[in-house]
Design a protein around this motif. Sequence first.
Motif, PDB file in Angstrom:
ATOM      1  N   SER A  60     -70.699  54.969  20.680  1.00 35.82           N
ATOM      2  CA  SER A  60     -71.789  55.949  20.670  1.00 35.82           C
ATOM      3  C   SER A  60     -72.276  56.232  22.080  1.00 35.82           C
ATOM      4  O   SER A  60     -72.394  55.327  22.900  1.00 35.82           O
ATOM      5  N   ASN A  62     -74.506  59.800  24.286  1.00 36.62           N
ATOM      6  CA  ASN A  62     -74.957  61.188  24.208  1.00 36.62           C
ATOM      7  C   ASN A  62     -74.401  62.042  25.345  1.00 36.62           C
ATOM      8  O   ASN A  62     -74.890  63.131  25.591  1.00 36.62           O
ATOM      9  N   GLY A  90     -73.230  62.564  19.572  1.00 40.81           N
ATOM     10  CA  GLY A  90     -72.939  61.146  19.456  1.00 40.81           C
ATOM     11  C   GLY A  90     -74.116  60.318  19.891  1.00 40.81           C
ATOM     12  O   GLY A  90     -74.117  59.711  20.941  1.00 40.81           O
ATOM     13  N   THR A  91     -75.148  60.309  19.109  1.00 40.32           N
ATOM     14  CA  THR A  91     -76.344  59.539  19.417  1.00 40.32           C
ATOM     15  C   THR A  91     -76.129  58.072  19.084  1.00 40.32           C
ATOM     16  O   THR A  91     -75.140  57.712  18.460  1.00 40.32           O
ATOM     17  N   SER A  94     -74.033  56.398  16.104  1.00 43.76           N
ATOM     18  CA  SER A  94     -73.196  57.397  15.441  1.00 43.76           C
ATOM     19  C   SER A  94     -72.317  58.103  16.455  1.00 43.76           C
ATOM     20  O   SER A  94     -72.567  59.252  16.809  1.00 43.76           O
ATOM     21  N   GLY A  95     -71.315  57.417  16.938  1.00 46.79           N
ATOM     22  CA  GLY A  95     -70.400  58.014  17.901  1.00 46.79           C
ATOM     23  C   GLY A  95     -69.394  58.923  17.230  1.00 46.79           C
ATOM     24  O   GLY A  95     -69.320  59.021  16.009  1.00 46.79           O
TER      25      GLY A  95
END
Length: 147
Positions: A60, A62, A90-91, A94-95
């Motif tokens: 994950s 950003n 992709g925070t 949650s990639g």
Amino acid sequence: ACRVYHDANQSCADATLTTLAFNQERFDTNTMHSTVTNNSRITFTTAGLYLVTFHCAVTSSNDYDRVYASLLLNGATEIARSDMNVKNAGTAGSGPQPALDTIYKFAAADYVEIQVYQDNTAAAARNVLTLGNWSPEFMAVRQGSGD
């Protein structure tokens, strides 16, 4: 049919295609994979029409510009791709999760490999993560002769 995976995270350099290794097997019914020799490959020992599938999760962050998975035939020809234009997606937790599926007719001794590409603004290596029974997983199942 076979389904293979890797039991540890694999590092992917920034802006570089990385061929994934698969050091474990869930099953292999036709000697299609070796965990020792060329363990990046699924080799088709029986010619025919196959469904080939891959899925994984990437670390994950950003700051991704792009993430994709590519299915390579015989070390040279791309036959499927899952391209994720993930600009600043992709925070945490949650990639990107590239996945691909294709049906293709293979000759005996053809082989396929998975390459993962990731590009991020930090120019940092990122991992393909080992998660449960779904990342990274690479599989092929014969659908018939293809005639």
